[in-house]
Scaffold this motif. Structure first.
Motif, mmCIF file in Angstrom:
data_model
loop_
_atom_site.group_PDB
_atom_site.id
_atom_site.type_symbol
_atom_site.label_atom_id
_atom_site.label_comp_id
_atom_site.label_asym_id
_atom_site.label_seq_id
_atom_site.Cartn_x
_atom_site.Cartn_y
_atom_site.Cartn_z
ATOM 1 N N GLY A 50 25.914 38.416 39.965
ATOM 2 C CA GLY A 50 25.753 39.566 39.094
ATOM 3 C C GLY A 50 26.396 39.334 37.747
ATOM 4 N N GLU A 51 26.395 40.389 36.947
ATOM 5 C CA GLU A 51 27.032 40.343 35.629
ATOM 6 C C GLU A 51 28.458 40.832 35.777
ATOM 7 O OE1 GLU A 51 26.391 42.331 31.215
ATOM 8 O OE2 GLU A 51 24.741 42.319 32.654
ATOM 9 N N LEU A 52 29.379 40.168 35.118
ATOM 10 C CA LEU A 52 30.771 40.599 35.157
ATOM 11 C C LEU A 52 30.918 41.840 34.291
ATOM 12 C CD1 LEU A 52 33.064 37.458 34.938
ATOM 13 C CD2 LEU A 52 32.822 39.062 36.815
ATOM 14 N N THR A 53 31.060 42.984 34.941
ATOM 15 C CA THR A 53 31.222 44.231 34.206
ATOM 16 C C THR A 53 32.601 44.830 34.446
ATOM 17 O OG1 THR A 53 30.247 45.433 36.059
ATOM 18 C CG2 THR A 53 28.768 44.769 34.270
ATOM 19 N N ALA A 54 33.334 44.278 35.405
ATOM 20 C CA ALA A 54 34.685 44.752 35.707
ATOM 21 C C ALA A 54 35.554 43.532 35.965
ATOM 22 C CB ALA A 54 34.661 45.662 36.932
ATOM 23 N N GLU A 55 36.831 43.772 36.183
ATOM 24 C CA GLU A 55 37.741 42.660 36.415
ATOM 25 C C GLU A 55 37.973 42.406 37.892
ATOM 26 O OE1 GLU A 55 41.193 43.358 34.055
ATOM 27 O OE2 GLU A 55 40.181 42.779 32.212
ATOM 28 N N SER A 56 37.099 42.965 38.746
ATOM 29 C CA SER A 56 37.199 42.652 40.170
ATOM 30 C C SER A 56 35.805 42.638 40.782
ATOM 31 C CB SER A 56 38.107 43.643 40.899
ATOM 32 O OG SER A 56 37.506 44.903 40.980
ATOM 33 N N ILE A 57 35.669 41.848 41.831
ATOM 34 C CA ILE A 57 34.409 41.728 42.559
ATOM 35 C C ILE A 57 34.699 42.082 44.013
ATOM 36 C CG2 ILE A 57 32.555 40.170 43.271
ATOM 37 C CD1 ILE A 57 33.278 38.454 40.792
ATOM 38 N N GLN A 58 33.924 43.013 44.550
ATOM 39 C CA GLN A 58 34.113 43.464 45.916
ATOM 40 C C GLN A 58 33.465 42.459 46.869
ATOM 41 O OE1 GLN A 58 32.295 44.415 48.564
ATOM 42 N NE2 GLN A 58 33.109 46.272 49.424
ATOM 43 N N LEU A 59 34.248 41.939 47.810
ATOM 44 C CA LEU A 59 33.770 40.895 48.715
ATOM 45 C C LEU A 59 33.859 41.294 50.190
ATOM 46 C CD1 LEU A 59 35.381 37.777 46.998
ATOM 47 C CD2 LEU A 59 33.062 38.649 46.748
ATOM 48 N N ASN A 60 33.926 42.585 50.488
ATOM 49 C CA ASN A 60 34.079 43.020 51.872
ATOM 50 C C ASN A 60 32.954 42.548 52.790
ATOM 51 O OD1 ASN A 60 36.530 44.324 51.510
ATOM 52 N ND2 ASN A 60 35.566 46.239 50.893
ATOM 53 N N GLY A 61 31.748 42.350 52.280
ATOM 54 C CA GLY A 61 30.626 41.952 53.112
ATOM 55 C C GLY A 61 30.583 40.474 53.477
ATOM 56 N N LEU A 62 31.444 39.669 52.892
ATOM 57 C CA LEU A 62 31.415 38.230 53.167
ATOM 58 C C LEU A 62 32.179 37.883 54.434
ATOM 59 C CD1 LEU A 62 32.066 36.546 49.693
ATOM 60 C CD2 LEU A 62 29.888 36.897 50.840
ATOM 61 N N SER A 63 31.671 36.896 55.172
ATOM 62 C CA SER A 63 32.379 36.380 56.342
ATOM 63 C C SER A 63 33.585 35.571 55.892
ATOM 64 C CB SER A 63 31.459 35.471 57.154
ATOM 65 O OG SER A 63 30.316 36.162 57.570
ATOM 66 N N SER A 64 34.525 35.386 56.808
ATOM 67 C CA SER A 64 35.691 34.552 56.511
ATOM 68 C C SER A 64 35.245 33.120 56.258
ATOM 69 C CB SER A 64 36.669 34.578 57.688
ATOM 70 O OG SER A 64 37.158 35.881 57.873
ATOM 71 N N GLY A 65 35.912 32.445 55.331
ATOM 72 C CA GLY A 65 35.589 31.050 55.051
ATOM 73 C C GLY A 65 35.915 30.665 53.631
ATOM 74 N N MET A 66 35.480 29.461 53.258
ATOM 75 C CA MET A 66 35.718 28.936 51.925
ATOM 76 C C MET A 66 34.499 29.204 51.046
ATOM 77 S SD MET A 66 36.498 25.044 50.713
ATOM 78 C CE MET A 66 34.770 24.599 50.641
ATOM 79 N N TYR A 67 34.760 29.624 49.812
ATOM 80 C CA TYR A 67 33.704 29.928 48.846
ATOM 81 C C TYR A 67 34.097 29.386 47.481
ATOM 82 C CZ TYR A 67 32.003 33.275 52.296
ATOM 83 O OH TYR A 67 31.519 33.859 53.437
ATOM 84 N N PHE A 68 33.113 29.370 46.601
ATOM 85 C CA PHE A 68 33.349 29.041 45.196
ATOM 86 C C PHE A 68 32.903 30.222 44.361
ATOM 87 C CE2 PHE A 68 32.869 24.987 47.262
ATOM 88 C CZ PHE A 68 33.858 24.211 46.679
ATOM 89 N N ILE A 69 33.674 30.531 43.317
ATOM 90 C CA ILE A 69 33.217 31.490 42.319
ATOM 91 C C ILE A 69 32.849 30.693 41.077
ATOM 92 C CG2 ILE A 69 35.602 32.005 41.610
ATOM 93 C CD1 ILE A 69 34.423 34.808 40.743
ATOM 94 N N ILE A 70 31.670 30.950 40.560
ATOM 95 C CA ILE A 70 31.174 30.271 39.362
ATOM 96 C C ILE A 70 30.984 31.328 38.283
ATOM 97 C CG2 ILE A 70 29.335 28.869 38.365
ATOM 98 C CD1 ILE A 70 28.699 28.016 41.314
ATOM 99 N N ILE A 71 31.667 31.137 37.167
ATOM 100 C CA ILE A 71 31.522 32.022 36.012
ATOM 101 C C ILE A 71 30.711 31.279 34.970
ATOM 102 C CG2 ILE A 71 32.704 33.364 34.234
ATOM 103 C CD1 ILE A 71 33.364 34.389 36.995
ATOM 104 N N ASP A 72 29.627 31.913 34.516
ATOM 105 C CA ASP A 72 28.709 31.301 33.549
ATOM 106 C C ASP A 72 28.679 32.161 32.292
ATOM 107 O OD1 ASP A 72 26.633 30.175 32.115
ATOM 108 O OD2 ASP A 72 25.180 30.280 33.739
ATOM 109 N N THR A 73 29.154 31.594 31.182
ATOM 110 C CA THR A 73 29.172 32.334 29.913
ATOM 111 C C THR A 73 27.893 32.123 29.110
ATOM 112 O OG1 THR A 73 30.182 30.539 28.660
ATOM 113 C CG2 THR A 73 31.673 32.087 29.764
#
Length: 85
Positions: A50-73
């Motif tokens: 999505g578009e970064l519109t706030a300073e937090s991202i809700q991740l409650n729906g994700l399963s436990s594990g390792m992830y990457f966050i990619i920010i694209d300007t």
């Protein structure tokens, strides 16, 4: 290469907390920029974006594990690894 010649002040970066994350991933961008994000799992599947519109991202729906966050300007992409509990 061109990438090596980019001055440090022009390089976009961000930080986040907490890690590991339980609910919300809080972001701190070093510049107020318009950017998009992707949450990608360890096999490369985009789990959320999505578009970064706030300073937090809700991740409650994700399963436990390792992830990457990619920010694209639009000019640069920065990825960082985090763990979801």
């Amino acid at each position: 290469t061109i990438e090596e010649k980019v001055e440090k002040s022009n390089v976009f970066d961000f930080s986040f907390y907490p890690n590991p994350v339980k609910g919300n991933l809080n972001l701190q961008l070093n510049d107020a920029v318009e950017a998009n994000y992707q949450i990608v799992n360890y096999v490369g599947q985009v789990m959320k974006k999505g578009e970064l519109t706030a300073e937090s991202i809700q991740l409650n729906g994700l399963s436990s594990g390792m992830y990457f966050i990619i920010i694209d300007t639009g000019e640069q992409k920065v990825s960082k690894k985090f763990t979801k509990e």
